[in-house]
Design a protein around this motif. Structure first.
Motif, PDB file in Angstrom:
ATOM      1  N   SER A 135      15.459  47.133  47.619  1.00 28.18           N
ATOM      2  CA  SER A 135      16.680  47.910  47.816  1.00 28.18           C
ATOM      3  C   SER A 135      17.375  47.530  49.122  1.00 28.18           C
ATOM      4  N   CYS A 136      16.586  47.246  50.155  1.00 30.76           N
ATOM      5  CA  CYS A 136      17.182  46.836  51.434  1.00 30.76           C
ATOM      6  C   CYS A 136      17.959  45.528  51.286  1.00 30.76           C
ATOM      7  N   TRP A 137      17.376  44.572  50.556  1.00 32.56           N
ATOM      8  CA  TRP A 137      18.072  43.299  50.347  1.00 32.56           C
ATOM      9  C   TRP A 137      19.380  43.497  49.584  1.00 32.56           C
ATOM     10  N   ARG A 138      19.315  44.257  48.509  1.00 28.27           N
ATOM     11  CA  ARG A 138      20.519  44.464  47.718  1.00 28.27           C
ATOM     12  C   ARG A 138      21.560  45.258  48.494  1.00 28.27           C
ATOM     13  N   PHE A 139      21.104  46.254  49.243  1.00 30.16           N
ATOM     14  CA  PHE A 139      22.032  47.017  50.072  1.00 30.16           C
ATOM     15  C   PHE A 139      22.731  46.110  51.079  1.00 30.16           C
ATOM     16  N   GLY A 140      21.967  45.248  51.715  1.00 35.15           N
ATOM     17  CA  GLY A 140      22.544  44.349  52.710  1.00 35.15           C
ATOM     18  C   GLY A 140      23.556  43.395  52.106  1.00 35.15           C
ATOM     19  N   TYR A 141      23.221  42.797  50.954  1.00 36.06           N
ATOM     20  CA  TYR A 141      24.139  41.813  50.381  1.00 36.06           C
ATOM     21  C   TYR A 141      25.355  42.487  49.750  1.00 36.06           C
ATOM     22  N   TYR A 142      25.137  43.631  49.074  1.00 37.42           N
ATOM     23  CA  TYR A 142      26.291  44.352  48.524  1.00 37.42           C
ATOM     24  C   TYR A 142      27.224  44.817  49.641  1.00 37.42           C
ATOM     25  N   SER A 143      26.661  45.204  50.767  1.00 37.60           N
ATOM     26  CA  SER A 143      27.482  45.620  51.909  1.00 37.60           C
ATOM     27  C   SER A 143      28.314  44.448  52.413  1.00 37.60           C
ATOM     28  N   PHE A 144      27.675  43.279  52.479  1.00 38.24           N
ATOM     29  CA  PHE A 144      28.406  42.080  52.900  1.00 38.24           C
ATOM     30  C   PHE A 144      29.536  41.761  51.922  1.00 38.24           C
ATOM     31  N   LEU A 145      29.231  41.807  50.616  1.00 40.24           N
ATOM     32  CA  LEU A 145      30.245  41.495  49.610  1.00 40.24           C
ATOM     33  C   LEU A 145      31.417  42.460  49.681  1.00 40.24           C
ATOM     34  N   PHE A 146      31.103  43.759  49.783  1.00 40.58           N
ATOM     35  CA  PHE A 146      32.182  44.743  49.814  1.00 40.58           C
ATOM     36  C   PHE A 146      33.001  44.612  51.092  1.00 40.58           C
ATOM     37  N   ALA A 147      32.321  44.410  52.232  1.00 36.39           N
ATOM     38  CA  ALA A 147      33.046  44.257  53.491  1.00 36.39           C
ATOM     39  C   ALA A 147      33.958  43.037  53.444  1.00 36.39           C
ATOM     40  N   TYR A 148      33.465  41.947  52.865  1.00 35.62           N
ATOM     41  CA  TYR A 148      34.268  40.727  52.779  1.00 35.62           C
ATOM     42  C   TYR A 148      35.476  40.935  51.871  1.00 35.62           C
ATOM     43  N   ILE A 153      40.847  40.769  50.509  1.00 37.56           N
ATOM     44  CA  ILE A 153      41.641  40.806  49.279  1.00 37.56           C
ATOM     45  C   ILE A 153      42.822  41.783  49.347  1.00 37.56           C
ATOM     46  N   PRO A 154      42.657  43.020  49.860  1.00 37.47           N
ATOM     47  CA  PRO A 154      43.816  43.929  49.892  1.00 37.47           C
ATOM     48  C   PRO A 154      44.975  43.413  50.739  1.00 37.47           C
ATOM     49  N   GLN A 155      44.751  42.395  51.553  1.00 40.42           N
ATOM     50  CA  GLN A 155      45.834  41.828  52.351  1.00 40.42           C
ATOM     51  C   GLN A 155      46.767  40.944  51.529  1.00 40.42           C
ATOM     52  N   GLU A 156      46.321  40.549  50.340  1.00 39.63           N
ATOM     53  CA  GLU A 156      47.170  39.727  49.483  1.00 39.63           C
ATOM     54  C   GLU A 156      48.374  40.553  49.007  1.00 39.63           C
ATOM     55  N   LYS A 157      49.529  39.947  49.002  1.00 39.47           N
ATOM     56  CA  LYS A 157      50.748  40.692  48.679  1.00 39.47           C
ATOM     57  C   LYS A 157      50.768  41.204  47.249  1.00 39.47           C
ATOM     58  N   TRP A 158      50.014  40.562  46.358  1.00 34.45           N
ATOM     59  CA  TRP A 158      50.002  40.983  44.966  1.00 34.45           C
ATOM     60  C   TRP A 158      49.007  42.118  44.692  1.00 34.45           C
ATOM     61  N   PHE A 159      48.137  42.428  45.637  1.00 35.32           N
ATOM     62  CA  PHE A 159      47.021  43.337  45.362  1.00 35.32           C
ATOM     63  C   PHE A 159      47.486  44.722  44.923  1.00 35.32           C
ATOM     64  N   TRP A 160      48.551  45.237  45.533  1.00 37.24           N
ATOM     65  CA  TRP A 160      48.973  46.615  45.274  1.00 37.24           C
ATOM     66  C   TRP A 160      50.062  46.717  44.211  1.00 37.24           C
ATOM     67  N   ASN A 161      50.452  45.600  43.614  1.00 33.64           N
ATOM     68  CA  ASN A 161      51.497  45.608  42.587  1.00 33.64           C
ATOM     69  C   ASN A 161      50.930  45.008  41.311  1.00 33.64           C
ATOM     70  N   MET A 162      50.611  45.854  40.324  1.00 31.04           N
ATOM     71  CA  MET A 162      49.916  45.396  39.120  1.00 31.04           C
ATOM     72  C   MET A 162      50.729  44.382  38.332  1.00 31.04           C
ATOM     73  N   SER A 163      52.049  44.453  38.396  1.00 26.74           N
ATOM     74  CA  SER A 163      52.861  43.498  37.631  1.00 26.74           C
ATOM     75  C   SER A 163      52.734  42.085  38.193  1.00 26.74           C
ATOM     76  N   LEU A 164      52.472  41.974  39.511  1.00 22.53           N
ATOM     77  CA  LEU A 164      52.338  40.649  40.125  1.00 22.53           C
ATOM     78  C   LEU A 164      51.048  39.940  39.704  1.00 22.53           C
ATOM     79  N   TYR A 165      50.148  40.669  39.065  1.00 25.06           N
ATOM     80  CA  TYR A 165      48.923  40.034  38.571  1.00 25.06           C
ATOM     81  C   TYR A 165      49.235  39.071  37.420  1.00 25.06           C
ATOM     82  N   TRP A 166      50.435  39.229  36.801  1.00 25.67           N
ATOM     83  CA  TRP A 166      50.735  38.443  35.602  1.00 25.67           C
ATOM     84  C   TRP A 166      52.033  37.650  35.681  1.00 25.67           C
ATOM     85  N   HIS A 167      52.910  38.002  36.578  1.00 25.52           N
ATOM     86  CA  HIS A 167      54.147  37.231  36.709  1.00 25.52           C
ATOM     87  C   HIS A 167      53.820  35.806  37.152  1.00 25.52           C
TER      88      HIS A 167
END
Length: 374
Positions: A135-148, A153-167
């Protein structure tokens, strides 16, 4: 796509109408996803397994011992050569008729025979220190993945606009943050599949193994077809629940009840909000409805959305058990008698003579626990 399996990479299957692999060639400023970007995923997965072994042995295990996590089973079954032969060669779970026969042969009570087999099965389980290190290993790696992912990713200009996912699909360029995130995620899930035979076996082993397979397929498929924008969103909303889950289990093994309860509450809430609300009503809606309106369906589109549907079905499967656990907690005195969030096989993990074992012996029922939500 230049490959000896050209028939497999048929443009009409993988790409929208009037788009070919030749249109998705990189230039000096634009890079598109390509399958060869993942050539080093398997070697990196093997590296992760080595790093995991080092982490569990030299970091997580000493930490667990310092926190008082048990390194041995609470009780050891008394050796009986006759029953041992039946256990190893015939059955781990004798039925009623077999137990009656053993009662006569051994001159034991029914309770003694059932108790021997139950404790013998439990003896095959990993001790808590092994579950703690996992559990410690998975917690550590999942924490790294989520932090990364949450940092980049939310800094990408398309992240908050669902229509930009397909235009302008599939002409969506990628950057190092996106490619690294996919690389780290896919390598991790491949390492989990390779380690599955040695990891703790729980009731939901096969649903969990299927989850790893479908997650890996989803990552690969979304990369090849350049569904990376919706893929990044899926990664962001799925990893957070696993951080709470693995931390709750680790605190539970260390008997830090308050922190375990808080992490479990965070797990249940994040699982519901991210996987039962956002995933179907934002992600799947965008992938099935908005994309149909903007780019139209094509064969790979159906396959991709089929994978999303399977992931949703697995989420509902686990949410059912999470809901049962929450209702059970609300009807009782909280989590004080709960063990692991996911049960290991079907047998009680309690010590001999404990309240839980007396319940099992009296009712002939097993203690119900929560499956993993990852």
């Amino acid at each position: 796509m230049e490959t000896p399996f050209g028939w497999f990479w048929n443009d009409q299957f993988w790409l929208p109408e009037n788009v070919s692999w030749g249109d998705l060639k990189d230039n000096g400023t634009i890079k598109y996803p390509h399958l060869e970007d993942f050539y080093y995923v398997l070697p990196f997965a093997l590296v992760l397994i080595v790093v995991r072994g080092f982490f569990e042995r030299f970091i997580a295990r000493p930490l667990g011992i310092a926190l008082g996590v048990p390194t041995k089973h609470s009780s050891v079954v008394k050796h009986n050569a006759f029953l041992e032969r039946i256990f190893t060669k015939e059955t781990r779970r004798p039925d009623g008729n077999r137990i009656k026969g053993l009662v006569k042969q051994l001159d034991w009570s029914t309770r003694e025979v059932e108790k021997w087999f139950r404790k013998r099965r439990f003896q095959q389980h990993k001790v808590k220190i092994d579950k703690f290190t996992e559990s410690c290993w998975r917690f550590g790696y999942y924490s790294f993945l989520f932090a990364y992912s949450a940092t980049n990713i939310p800094q990408e200009k398309w992240f908050w606009n669902m229509s930009l996912y397909w235009h302008d699909f599939p002409f969506h360029s990628i950057n190092s943050s996106i490619s690294n995130l996919y690389f780290f995620e896919l390598s991790f899930y491949i390492s989990l599949m390779l380690c599955a035979p040695r990891d703790v076996k729980r009731k939901d082993f096969w649903p969990m193994f299927c989850h790893h397979i479908f997650t890996s397929l989803l990552l690969l498929f979304s990369w090849v077809c350049n569904f990376v924008r919706i893929g990044c969103l899926i990664i962001v909303i799925h990893d957070i629940a696993d951080v709470f889950l693995e931390s709750a289990k680790a605190f539970n093994y260390a008997k830090w009840a308050l922190l375990s309860h808080c992490m479990f509450a965070g797990f249940a809430l994040s699982f519901f909000f991210c996987r039962i609300v956002i995933f179907p009503f934002w992600v799947i809606h965008s992938s099935m409805v908005l994309s149909w309106q903007i780019i139209g369906p094509f064969p790979a589109w159906f396959f991709f959305n089929g994978l999303l549907s399977i992931m949703m079905a697995l989420n509902l499967y686990w949410f059912y058990y999470i809901s049962k656990m929450v209702l059970k907690i609300l009807r009782s005195d909280g989590l004080k008698n709960e063990k692991d969030i996911r049960s290991e096989d079907d047998d009680s993990d309690s010590e001999e003579g404990s309240e839980e074992e007396r319940k099992v012996e009296a009712n002939g029922a097993n203690h119900q626990k929560i499956p993993n939500g990852s």
